[in-house]
Design an enzyme around this catalytic site. Sequence first.
Site, PDB file in Angstrom:
ATOM      1  N   ASP A 198       0.855  -1.181   0.000  1.00 56.05           N
ATOM      2  CA  ASP A 198       0.000   0.000   0.000  1.00 56.05           C
ATOM      3  C   ASP A 198       0.896   1.237   0.000  1.00 56.05           C
ATOM      4  O   ASP A 198       2.120   1.136   0.150  1.00 56.05           O
ATOM      5  CB  ASP A 198      -0.883  -0.042   1.261  1.00 56.05           C
ATOM      6  CG  ASP A 198      -2.069   0.900   1.200  1.00 56.05           C
ATOM      7  OD1 ASP A 198      -2.234   1.604   0.191  1.00 56.05           O
ATOM      8  OD2 ASP A 198      -2.829   0.927   2.181  1.00 56.05           O
ATOM      9  N   ASP A 248      -9.082   3.631  -1.811  1.00 51.93           N
ATOM     10  CA  ASP A 248      -9.917   4.010  -0.674  1.00 51.93           C
ATOM     11  C   ASP A 248     -11.276   4.536  -1.117  1.00 51.93           C
ATOM     12  O   ASP A 248     -11.563   5.740  -1.048  1.00 51.93           O
ATOM     13  CB  ASP A 248      -9.192   5.049   0.172  1.00 51.93           C
ATOM     14  CG  ASP A 248      -7.906   4.499   0.769  1.00 51.93           C
ATOM     15  OD1 ASP A 248      -7.786   3.268   0.864  1.00 51.93           O
ATOM     16  OD2 ASP A 248      -7.029   5.294   1.141  1.00 51.93           O
ATOM     17  N   GLU A 277       2.634   5.139  -3.903  1.00 54.52           N
ATOM     18  CA  GLU A 277       2.584   6.124  -5.000  1.00 54.52           C
ATOM     19  C   GLU A 277       3.894   6.908  -5.179  1.00 54.52           C
ATOM     20  O   GLU A 277       4.182   7.256  -6.328  1.00 54.52           O
ATOM     21  CB  GLU A 277       1.414   7.085  -4.776  1.00 54.52           C
ATOM     22  CG  GLU A 277       0.053   6.450  -4.888  1.00 54.52           C
ATOM     23  CD  GLU A 277      -0.290   5.573  -3.677  1.00 54.52           C
ATOM     24  OE1 GLU A 277      -1.028   4.589  -3.850  1.00 54.52           O
ATOM     25  OE2 GLU A 277       0.214   5.853  -2.574  1.00 54.52           O
TER      26      GLU A 277
END
Length: 977
Positions: free
Chosen positions: A543, A619, A546
């Site tokens: 997770d 999300d 980015e």
Amino acid sequence: MRLGSLVSVTSLLLLTSTTLAFKAHDFKTCSQSGFCRRGRALSARAKDAGAAWNSPYTVDASSVSIQEGAVFKAGVKNSLYPEVNFGLEVRIQDDGVIRARIDEVGGLRKRYDEAASWALISEPRISQDIKWSAGRDAIRATYGPKKEIEVVISYQPLKITLYRGGVEQVVVNGQGLLHMEHFRNKPEPPPAATETSSEQSQPTDGEPQVVLEAAPVNHRAWFEGETEDALWEETFGTWTDTKPKGPESLSVDINFPNHGTVYGIPQHATRLALPTTTGDSPHFTDPYRLYNADVFEYLASSPVSLYGSIPLLHAHSADSTVAVFHVVGSETWIDVSHRSEKSTETHWISESGILDLFILPGPTPEAVFRQYASLTGTPVLPAQWSLGYHQCRWNYVSSEDVRSVQKRFDEENIPVDVLWLDIEYSEDHKYFMWNEKTFPDPVEMVNDVAANGRKMVVIVDPHLKRVQNYPAFKQASDLKVLVKPKSGEGEYEGWCWPGSSSWVDFFNPASWDWWKSLFKTTPQVDGSWSWTQSTEDVHIWNDMNEPSVFNGPEITMPKDNVHYGGWEHRDVHNINGMLYSNLTWQAVAARGDVPKRPFVLTRAFFAGSQRFGAMWTGDNLGTWEHMAVGIKMVLSNGVGGLSFAGSDVGGFFGNPEPEMLVRWYQVGAFAPFFRAHAHIDTKRREPYLLDEPYKSIVYSVLRLRYTMLPMWYTAFRETTVTGVPVLRPQYVMFPKDKNGFDIDDQYYIGQFGLLVKPVTEKNKRDASVYLAEDQVYYDYFNHFAYRGAAGGRNVNVPAGLHQVPLLIRGGSIVPTRERPRRASSLMKHDPFTLRVALSNTHTASGDLYLDDGETWSHQSGQFVWRGFTASKKGKVISISSSDLGKKRPGDAVDGVSLTSYDDRNEFAKSLEGVRVERIIVLGVEKKPKSVKVGGKEVEWEYLEGVGAAGRVDGGAATLVVKDPKVEITRDWEIVIA
């Protein structure tokens, strides 16, 4: 004092749930991004100039050369900057794909040109059969089976056009928006105005007159604008981007004069067929942005960038499909203009890099998928257990919590394959290190889960807590493999879950073997630290890659940070997350003595990420709108090559009402990746906690998923070979049917002809399903037959809360296992059921692929691959099984040739005695006189119905063959007379 020493975990959670929730001012619009602003202004000037606009980029005809037969090279000049040189190279590959590259030659600096090395599986092979024909103003190459494809490179101005059958397919720089901002020295501040005095200019009061020297005429203003705009520095909020290299953006228009619909460029929360972003009434006012970002509670309809970026765009019409793949790793904005139903214009604006454009000529969706897969690879064949149901939340709080969740699933007889742990398993968010107070026995806990045939997935995020007692950070720091700040010295320090954090620079080769060593579950010979408190039944969730940086600009890393090789983060931002999951995938694959297929879930991705596992849509919110757009996003990711995708069932945020949660489970059960997940602040919503009738409905949905696992696994095998996505949008299945181009709320699964129309509206109890052809479709559950029609037809399908609108296309054979267990690993020797859905002409086909589901032994021929066919001759219907590995040696499994396949391999022998326990034949118009296998009558039952050949919808006649006494690994034939 560092912020990390002042902020508690509680306040950190508050920070993330408030300040990091989606707000428009957290992320740039095009008007707030200097290079996007410049690119759009260029487009506006071209539009205002109309026919007078002309690109300044031209090919130097005297520099043209042809190399290796299919490689065109030439110099390119920009008439506004005659002192700056560019090089153009156009290659035609052996599959017909065209690659065009433009780079600055001999400039002050080198532009980033390594994006393709991360995205491509290998250097594409150049065609040996191309001949170029040169004229005074252009050069062209004609090729293809019927010489129907033509590539024309025009010289003045530079333009590249792909034709098929004389019709324009793709035009590059047809609008003259190509602009590669060359490197330059930062100008010195302008001198103060010069004062001059003369008697002639003396005013009557005797004071000298100030005369300002006239500024030179700016001949470049018509193209670049009157003023410099954020070339050397720009600010956003409290952050300043120093831009030490100055301007280096790249703008290019890519148009599709005969294609009115475009798909792709994931990831965005929007319709599959991309709406327009320009013109008098745009759907969106900003371009689509590709810039991997941690977007909390993202909008359900927006061009805002999300977690991943794949710069691939399909353009489609009833006549052909083409695509463009622009391999650039920097932030990119893409305007889409639908000029008519037949024409689309796009404008790509990237912050840095070179033009490295692949033009995929198609002409069908399948051909485009194949061409893209040949560049970036096909999805890897997943472990079979990973196609089961995954249960997750932030967070299961202890070892006993995990055990109690598993116990409840077993007590309720609800199937589940994977239990997940979010960040709170770790000690102070130091990943790999268990919180000993709450998880005192991690290995025993994992073994308890594995004893019931299940796996665990544990999160490992990319940020490393900056403390010396954290081995992962200390080793990375000692190895000097951490991302550097803009100075290029030391270690970049940002803020994430652990507080003060640093990030591994996976562009640095020195990080690769070290990262893999961390995942070893046994003590290392050299004494280095590894994750010995783990087992091979633990797989990984990446997770925040980015990367997410809570105190960074746009909640990510500053663009002027420095990576290996001196490249700035701006050059590689969109690639960064892929390298993290890539190395994690390799690490999990290499940790055991017997290599097994890893499961790695990633949030950030780039072109080529399909080679390393699964992704999810981030999300999302527990709303009907997010449920609906999640389907479109999964379809779009499939277009981008990422088939193994899904959305969080129930929504990450919020507490969905029971009806919504039931519908979301129905959506998830027909997504490739099927996981329920929830935020730490939500109520527990495991299926066993639901009241009736909702619990029973969800239970039946989960059982349905497990019965269909053979179909899902077989569909994944196909996509590992062809690149065609597991979930197929309407335009892929029926590329000539204009009525289906905009449909994105129903889809087909693989080659099985299963048509799914999930319900995503409250209180909806029926569904309108579009049938694109004159073919019969059968309800999967009650065998009701719907007739399609030439030109398309909508049919109304019942969709009570307990019902999923699921139809089988006539002509399909679907394999299932109707005895779902508590985990997929326990189903390996269960018998099979075949649903044979006869077409209008009483034919059908399908296949079944099986291997051990976990190791790589299938690549050495350890598998079973059966083909099923049904046909009618006279009054006899024949259904047969044959060995596809034996019959189709030219095909492949997971990219491996079957030429050395042995149909009696050890895996096949392990399935001896596994039988087909039932065959359901839909559309048998008349009651048979006999049903025989090997000349012997078998037990069967015939249920009357209107039949497949009926002119109206109605119950289909159904033949159920009970226990035909045939084995799944053997050839056999059933004769229905």
